[in-house]
Design an enzyme around this catalytic site. Structure first.
Site, PDB file in Angstrom:
ATOM      1  N   TYR A 321       0.933  -1.065  -0.004  1.00  0.00           N
ATOM      2  CA  TYR A 321       0.001  -0.060   0.039  1.00  0.00           C
ATOM      3  C   TYR A 321       0.896   1.422  -0.140  1.00  0.00           C
ATOM      4  O   TYR A 321       2.193   1.150   0.544  1.00  0.00           O
ATOM      5  CB  TYR A 321      -0.859  -0.033   1.147  1.00  0.00           C
ATOM      6  CG  TYR A 321      -1.993  -0.948   1.098  1.00  0.00           C
ATOM      7  CD1 TYR A 321      -3.124  -0.674   0.694  1.00  0.00           C
ATOM      8  CD2 TYR A 321      -1.795  -2.220   1.349  1.00  0.00           C
ATOM      9  CE1 TYR A 321      -4.337  -1.676   0.442  1.00  0.00           C
ATOM     10  CE2 TYR A 321      -2.742  -3.249   1.334  1.00  0.00           C
ATOM     11  CZ  TYR A 321      -3.902  -2.960   0.735  1.00  0.00           C
ATOM     12  OH  TYR A 321      -4.873  -3.862   0.368  1.00  0.00           O
ATOM     13  N   TYR A 333       2.322  -6.949   1.984  1.00  0.00           N
ATOM     14  CA  TYR A 333       2.039  -8.278   2.544  1.00  0.00           C
ATOM     15  C   TYR A 333       2.636  -9.236   1.443  1.00  0.00           C
ATOM     16  O   TYR A 333       2.403  -8.915   0.278  1.00  0.00           O
ATOM     17  CB  TYR A 333       0.806  -8.749   2.694  1.00  0.00           C
ATOM     18  CG  TYR A 333      -0.019  -7.699   3.701  1.00  0.00           C
ATOM     19  CD1 TYR A 333       0.501  -7.547   5.034  1.00  0.00           C
ATOM     20  CD2 TYR A 333      -1.234  -7.062   3.188  1.00  0.00           C
ATOM     21  CE1 TYR A 333      -0.077  -6.536   5.750  1.00  0.00           C
ATOM     22  CE2 TYR A 333      -1.664  -5.835   4.188  1.00  0.00           C
ATOM     23  CZ  TYR A 333      -1.210  -5.829   5.151  1.00  0.00           C
ATOM     24  OH  TYR A 333      -1.734  -4.788   6.057  1.00  0.00           O
ATOM     25  N   ASP A 335       1.772 -12.653   0.540  1.00  0.00           N
ATOM     26  CA  ASP A 335       0.628 -13.550   0.973  1.00  0.00           C
ATOM     27  C   ASP A 335       1.118 -14.982   0.843  1.00  0.00           C
ATOM     28  O   ASP A 335       0.589 -15.952   1.713  1.00  0.00           O
ATOM     29  CB  ASP A 335      -0.555 -13.257  -0.221  1.00  0.00           C
ATOM     30  CG  ASP A 335      -1.205 -11.936   0.232  1.00  0.00           C
ATOM     31  OD1 ASP A 335      -0.898 -11.480   1.236  1.00  0.00           O
ATOM     32  OD2 ASP A 335      -1.955 -11.485  -0.614  1.00  0.00           O
ATOM     33  N   GLU A 338       4.227 -15.265   3.976  1.00  0.00           N
ATOM     34  CA  GLU A 338       3.583 -15.021   5.213  1.00  0.00           C
ATOM     35  C   GLU A 338       2.442 -15.706   5.717  1.00  0.00           C
ATOM     36  O   GLU A 338       2.307 -15.893   6.977  1.00  0.00           O
ATOM     37  CB  GLU A 338       3.458 -13.368   5.274  1.00  0.00           C
ATOM     38  CG  GLU A 338       4.788 -12.591   5.210  1.00  0.00           C
ATOM     39  CD  GLU A 338       4.363 -11.273   4.964  1.00  0.00           C
ATOM     40  OE1 GLU A 338       5.450 -10.489   5.352  1.00  0.00           O
ATOM     41  OE2 GLU A 338       3.338 -10.720   4.810  1.00  0.00           O
ATOM     42  N   GLY A 340       0.399 -18.136   3.333  1.00  0.00           N
ATOM     43  CA  GLY A 340      -0.062 -19.655   2.909  1.00  0.00           C
ATOM     44  C   GLY A 340      -1.251 -19.654   1.902  1.00  0.00           C
ATOM     45  O   GLY A 340      -2.250 -19.433   2.329  1.00  0.00           O
ATOM     46  N   LEU A 341      -0.935 -19.641   0.550  1.00  0.00           N
ATOM     47  CA  LEU A 341      -2.184 -19.807  -0.417  1.00  0.00           C
ATOM     48  C   LEU A 341      -3.063 -20.902  -0.411  1.00  0.00           C
ATOM     49  O   LEU A 341      -4.167 -20.958  -0.585  1.00  0.00           O
ATOM     50  CB  LEU A 341      -1.816 -19.375  -1.952  1.00  0.00           C
ATOM     51  CG  LEU A 341      -0.999 -17.752  -2.118  1.00  0.00           C
ATOM     52  CD1 LEU A 341      -0.404 -17.868  -3.278  1.00  0.00           C
ATOM     53  CD2 LEU A 341      -1.925 -16.641  -1.563  1.00  0.00           C
ATOM     54  N   VAL A 417      -7.478 -14.199   1.248  1.00  0.00           N
ATOM     55  CA  VAL A 417      -6.129 -13.692   2.035  1.00  0.00           C
ATOM     56  C   VAL A 417      -6.677 -12.310   2.709  1.00  0.00           C
ATOM     57  O   VAL A 417      -6.649 -11.186   2.033  1.00  0.00           O
ATOM     58  CB  VAL A 417      -4.884 -13.350   1.288  1.00  0.00           C
ATOM     59  CG1 VAL A 417      -3.851 -13.268   2.205  1.00  0.00           C
ATOM     60  CG2 VAL A 417      -4.593 -14.335   0.458  1.00  0.00           C
ATOM     61  N   ASN A 419      -8.784  -9.445   3.294  1.00  0.00           N
ATOM     62  CA  ASN A 419      -9.767  -8.713   2.757  1.00  0.00           C
ATOM     63  C   ASN A 419     -10.196  -9.000   1.175  1.00  0.00           C
ATOM     64  O   ASN A 419     -10.812  -8.791   0.637  1.00  0.00           O
ATOM     65  CB  ASN A 419      -9.743  -7.233   2.979  1.00  0.00           C
ATOM     66  CG  ASN A 419      -8.424  -6.870   2.617  1.00  0.00           C
ATOM     67  OD1 ASN A 419      -7.412  -7.090   2.938  1.00  0.00           O
ATOM     68  ND2 ASN A 419      -8.496  -5.744   1.545  1.00  0.00           N
ATOM     69  N   TYR A 420      -9.085  -9.618   0.704  1.00  0.00           N
ATOM     70  CA  TYR A 420      -9.031 -10.016  -0.837  1.00  0.00           C
ATOM     71  C   TYR A 420      -9.357 -11.480  -1.187  1.00  0.00           C
ATOM     72  O   TYR A 420      -8.775 -12.246  -0.349  1.00  0.00           O
ATOM     73  CB  TYR A 420      -7.845  -9.335  -1.510  1.00  0.00           C
ATOM     74  CG  TYR A 420      -7.875  -8.039  -1.979  1.00  0.00           C
ATOM     75  CD1 TYR A 420      -8.437  -7.766  -3.100  1.00  0.00           C
ATOM     76  CD2 TYR A 420      -6.985  -7.139  -1.439  1.00  0.00           C
ATOM     77  CE1 TYR A 420      -8.855  -6.313  -3.511  1.00  0.00           C
ATOM     78  CE2 TYR A 420      -7.195  -5.880  -1.916  1.00  0.00           C
ATOM     79  CZ  TYR A 420      -7.995  -5.522  -2.997  1.00  0.00           C
ATOM     80  OH  TYR A 420      -8.224  -4.235  -3.281  1.00  0.00           O
ATOM     81  N   TYR A 422      -8.749 -14.090  -4.613  1.00  0.00           N
ATOM     82  CA  TYR A 422      -8.055 -14.065  -5.845  1.00  0.00           C
ATOM     83  C   TYR A 422      -8.454 -15.407  -6.465  1.00  0.00           C
ATOM     84  O   TYR A 422      -8.448 -16.627  -5.884  1.00  0.00           O
ATOM     85  CB  TYR A 422      -6.721 -14.212  -5.546  1.00  0.00           C
ATOM     86  CG  TYR A 422      -5.867 -12.940  -4.939  1.00  0.00           C
ATOM     87  CD1 TYR A 422      -5.866 -11.774  -5.622  1.00  0.00           C
ATOM     88  CD2 TYR A 422      -5.653 -13.073  -3.542  1.00  0.00           C
ATOM     89  CE1 TYR A 422      -5.226 -10.621  -5.008  1.00  0.00           C
ATOM     90  CE2 TYR A 422      -5.157 -11.696  -2.993  1.00  0.00           C
ATOM     91  CZ  TYR A 422      -5.023 -10.654  -3.714  1.00  0.00           C
ATOM     92  OH  TYR A 422      -4.507  -9.663  -3.028  1.00  0.00           O
ATOM     93  N   HIS A 482      -2.977   0.673  -4.162  1.00  0.00           N
ATOM     94  CA  HIS A 482      -1.848  -0.254  -3.734  1.00  0.00           C
ATOM     95  C   HIS A 482      -1.583  -1.117  -5.139  1.00  0.00           C
ATOM     96  O   HIS A 482      -2.353  -0.890  -6.204  1.00  0.00           O
ATOM     97  CB  HIS A 482      -2.523  -1.259  -2.770  1.00  0.00           C
ATOM     98  CG  HIS A 482      -3.850  -1.771  -2.976  1.00  0.00           C
ATOM     99  ND1 HIS A 482      -5.073  -0.975  -2.952  1.00  0.00           N
ATOM    100  CD2 HIS A 482      -4.388  -2.962  -3.633  1.00  0.00           C
ATOM    101  CE1 HIS A 482      -6.183  -1.594  -3.390  1.00  0.00           C
ATOM    102  NE2 HIS A 482      -5.636  -2.810  -3.767  1.00  0.00           N
ATOM    103  N   HIS A 484      -1.059  -5.448  -6.429  1.00  0.00           N
ATOM    104  CA  HIS A 484      -1.081  -6.531  -6.575  1.00  0.00           C
ATOM    105  C   HIS A 484       0.100  -7.278  -7.619  1.00  0.00           C
ATOM    106  O   HIS A 484      -0.197  -7.178  -8.359  1.00  0.00           O
ATOM    107  CB  HIS A 484      -2.298  -7.315  -6.703  1.00  0.00           C
ATOM    108  CG  HIS A 484      -3.400  -6.845  -5.999  1.00  0.00           C
ATOM    109  ND1 HIS A 484      -3.821  -7.248  -4.866  1.00  0.00           N
ATOM    110  CD2 HIS A 484      -4.281  -5.602  -6.074  1.00  0.00           C
ATOM    111  CE1 HIS A 484      -5.016  -6.664  -4.533  1.00  0.00           C
ATOM    112  NE2 HIS A 484      -5.121  -5.557  -5.009  1.00  0.00           N
ATOM    113  N   HIS A 643      -3.931  -0.798  -8.431  1.00  0.00           N
ATOM    114  CA  HIS A 643      -5.258  -0.735  -8.091  1.00  0.00           C
ATOM    115  C   HIS A 643      -5.523   0.696  -7.467  1.00  0.00           C
ATOM    116  O   HIS A 643      -5.100   1.019  -6.137  1.00  0.00           O
ATOM    117  CB  HIS A 643      -5.703  -1.569  -7.151  1.00  0.00           C
ATOM    118  CG  HIS A 643      -7.204  -1.731  -6.797  1.00  0.00           C
ATOM    119  ND1 HIS A 643      -8.071  -2.678  -5.838  1.00  0.00           N
ATOM    120  CD2 HIS A 643      -8.389  -0.973  -7.482  1.00  0.00           C
ATOM    121  CE1 HIS A 643      -9.305  -2.512  -6.001  1.00  0.00           C
ATOM    122  NE2 HIS A 643      -9.400  -1.339  -6.951  1.00  0.00           N
TER     123      HIS A 643
END
Length: 678
Positions: A321, A333, A335, A338, A340-341, A417, A419-420, A422, A482, A484, A643
């Site tokens: 951000y 972050y 993702d 830190e 784990g998808l 993850v 608030n988002y 994917y 921010h 991605h 974004h």
């Protein structure tokens, strides 16, 4: 037998009792550890070397770890996955061959980090190695809840909440997030989380109710709040943010149903972890960190099948951000590393996330205590036809139309993850191409501000003050700009392992011949010799084609066979190279990196990006400037989505998609989709 602690307290439970329930579940793990797993192994059958760990193997791995002298009451599993075998052995393996399977674990114990390799057949440790100066990814159950409870009990935090007009601090949702690294002493020594706060009263979407300026820095090492940042009291936004069907007012008239069905069943075959469809074959597994991993991707029938990819997966995600304020600067972050998808892959809903006729896939994981849990519907597999054509031609002279419709095979996961959400797809097409598609949706992170609305109508004026680092989406609510970034690791084996990389520049040339044209463009090919020469960035003013070629295999016209990486929409990193944010995510400095294959090089930002100081992963590996021609190479493609949030993205954003394509280039003698049914 399948247990997964929820990421938040179930209805009717306090967060303390929910944590007690999760801790008590270790009794289940102990029972499984005492249970001989041979019966499960027999039911599963002999696994392929690249299959994910079975339930039996995970139980055996945890049992071996618990038997280690260094394992104690405070020991927790940060990561447990297949210890991927050497590539040569996998390629030589045939059904029925014996194979010694191993697991890899990262253990947090007594404030230290250890890496362990477990021999699953012997149910013993093959190695136990301390790793100094690193922080593994967050333990999604225990550390999340521990940080919440530490903050809730802190008198200063409770007073700050009451001062903002919330009588009961229990109505607030504390959200622990990774802290990053910015050169501060505690970041180098302590395991930290920074806890934000959201008003959970009378809404299910607490992301729209930020309690601005309040950040509790929790040291998990010390078990306490080490700093409470209280930078002001902007009004808590109170506009409509809920996502339930009635929240948007009167719903629009329903559309006539569009059904997706396959009365004859799917055209693909699933055999264990192998999938075969319309000339394609590949192996899948869901990794707790990387999410979906595809291996042994081939095209063709039987013995004539040709290798394209040894392996493809996401390697890392990075979401930074732009607001440099005290409550925001650390929000950058990683993702995958830190959080784990795979662990955060959400449970897919038939008829919404995937067609109702899809095949839904499940995977076994373990939590930090060693409790196994079955992640049901964590991925889906389906065929898709939406009225597209694979190819067509209308001949005006004869009035004849030749055409074939385009049906695709999709492998999908949807990690959520924070608030988002994917939507991550691997799409196989009958023309020999593969598309990786990324869709972003969910709730943007917003900042509560004192201004009710933008101060002026002009873009320049509204971008000042509270709007300098974001855009108003509601009253007292600014969504912060921010990015991605998604880095994909693509181990291409184009008709074999000995490959090379070619960049073909498209350049303008001036013409001085007799014709009326004064310019045109041509293609100049060059083969970067080392990985230092192959750090590439998309430049629309200097277009280029990127191809992996096999100089030892020639097509029917004499060209070397190859596959081309075709970018779609992308973005570049705009942070200064010296900024800690950019140093930690050095892979975003270029869109494409090319390295020689090394089994240990799997994560673009390094094995331990949590609180890392930067420079790990691709920047470190490529500093050796190793040769990349006529060898086994790996492409690392960074896809970026910038974004600047619109009001139309609030309170939940429509899915925005982009991706890239792997396309055959002189690999086939003609269009491989020419034989599709008409």
């Amino acid at each position: 037998m399948s247990y997964r602690p929820d990421n938040s307290a179930p209805p009717g439970e306090t967060r303390s009792s929910s944590l007690d329930r999760a801790l008590a579940a270790s009794a289940l793990a102990l029972a499984l550890l005492a249970w001989a797993p041979a019966s499960i192994a027999a039911a599963d059958g002999p696994p392929h070397p690249l299959d994910p760990l079975t339930l039996a193997e995970q139980v055996a791995a945890v049992r071996a770890l618990r038997a280690a002298p260094e394992w104690g009451e405070t020991s927790r599993l940060a990561h447990l996955t297949l210890d991927e075998p050497d590539k040569e052995g996998v390629l030589a393996w045939k059904t029925g061959d014996s194979w010694r399977r191993r697991a890899f674990a990262i253990v947090v114990s007594g404030g230290r980090t250890f890496e362990a390799v477990i021999d699953l057949a012997g149910e013993r440790l093959a190695s136990w190695t301390p790793v100094e100066g690193v922080q593994p990814g967050i333990l999604l159950t225990e550390e999340w809840r521990t940080a919440q409870e530490i903050v809730r009990a802190h008198p200063g935090w409770r007073e700050a909440i009451r001062r903002r007009g919330i009588a009961e601090p229990e109505d607030v949702v504390p959200v622990p997030l990774t802290a990053g690294y910015f050169g501060r002493p505690l970041e180098a020594t302590d395991r930290l989380l920074k806890v934000l706060s959201f008003d959970g009263r009378e809404t299910s979407n607490y992301w729209g109710r930020p309690i601005e300026g309040l950040v509790a820095v929790v040291s998990l090492s010390q078990g306490k709040v080490v700093e409470l940042i209280d930078g002001g009291e902007a009004p808590i936004p109170d506009g409509p943010v809920d996502l339930d069907p009635g929240a948007a007012g009167e719903p629009r008239a329903p559309l006539n149903a569009v059904t997706l069905d396959q009365p004859g069943g799917p055209s693909y075959q699933v055999d264990g972890h192998f999938v075969r469809w319309s000339g394609w074959s590949f192996h899948w597994r869901l990794d707790p960190r990387l999410g979906m991993v595809l291996s042994l991707v081939r095209f063709g029938a039987g013995e004539s099948a040709r290798s394209i990819l040894y392996q493809a997966s996401l390697s890392e995600m990075f979401v930074p951000y732009t607001d440099p304020g005290e409550g925001w600067y650390f929000r950058a972050y990683m993702d995958a590393g830190e959080y784990g998808l795979g662990k955060l892959a959400s449970r897919l809903e038939p008829g919404v996330d995937c067609p109702a006729h899809a095949t839904f896939l499940a995977s076994w994981f373990v939590d930090e205590w060693g409790n196994p849990w079955l992640h049901e519907r964590s991925a889906c597999l389906f065929e898709r036809y939406a009225g597209d054509v694979a190819w067509r031609h209308f001949e005006s002279v004869t009035g004849r139309t030749d055409a074939a419709r385009l049906t695709e095979l999709v492998v999908r996961t949807v990690p959520a993850v924070g608030n988002y959400d994917y939507v991550l797809d691997w799409v196989f097409r009958p023309d020999g191409s593969i598309r990786a598609a990324v869709g972003a949706t969910g709730v943007p992170q917003v900042k509560a501000v004192t201004s009710r609305r933008p101060p002026a109508a002009t873009a320049a004026e509204s971008a000042a003050g509270d709007g300098r680092y974001g855009h108003w989406v509601a009253e007292h609510t600014v969504a912060i700009h921010h990015d991605h970034f998604f880095n994909f690791r693509l181990d291409l084996d184009v008709d074999g392992r000995q490959n090379g990389f070619v960049r073909e520049r498209l350049r303008t040339v001036e013409l001085d011949g007799p014709g009326p044209r004064t310019s045109t463009w041509i293609v100049d090919a060059e083969a970067p010799a080392t990985e230092g020469q192959a750090k590439l960035t998309i430049d629309l003013q200097r277009p280029a084609l990127w191809r992996v070629v096999n100089p030892r295999v020639r097509g029917p016209l004499g060209y070397p066979v190859s596959y081309q990486l075709v970018p779609e929409r992308n973005a570049v990193a705009l942070f200064s190279p010296t900024d800690f944010v950019q140093r930690r995510a050095g892979f975003t400095g270029h869109h494409l990196w090319v390295t020689p294959y090394r089994a240990a090089e799997r994560y673009a930002a390094g094995v331990y990006p949590n609180q890392s100081r930067g420079g790990d992963g691709l920047p470190s590996w490529t500093s050796r400037d190793r040769p990349i021609q006529d060898t086994d190479i790996v492409l690392w493609y960074t896809l970026g989505m910038r974004h600047v949030v619109r009001t139309e993205d609030w309170p939940v954003m429509p899915t925005v998609r982009t991706g890239f394509e792997l396309r055959p280039f002189d690999f086939f003698a003609r269009n491989p989709a020419l034989d599709l049914p008409r």
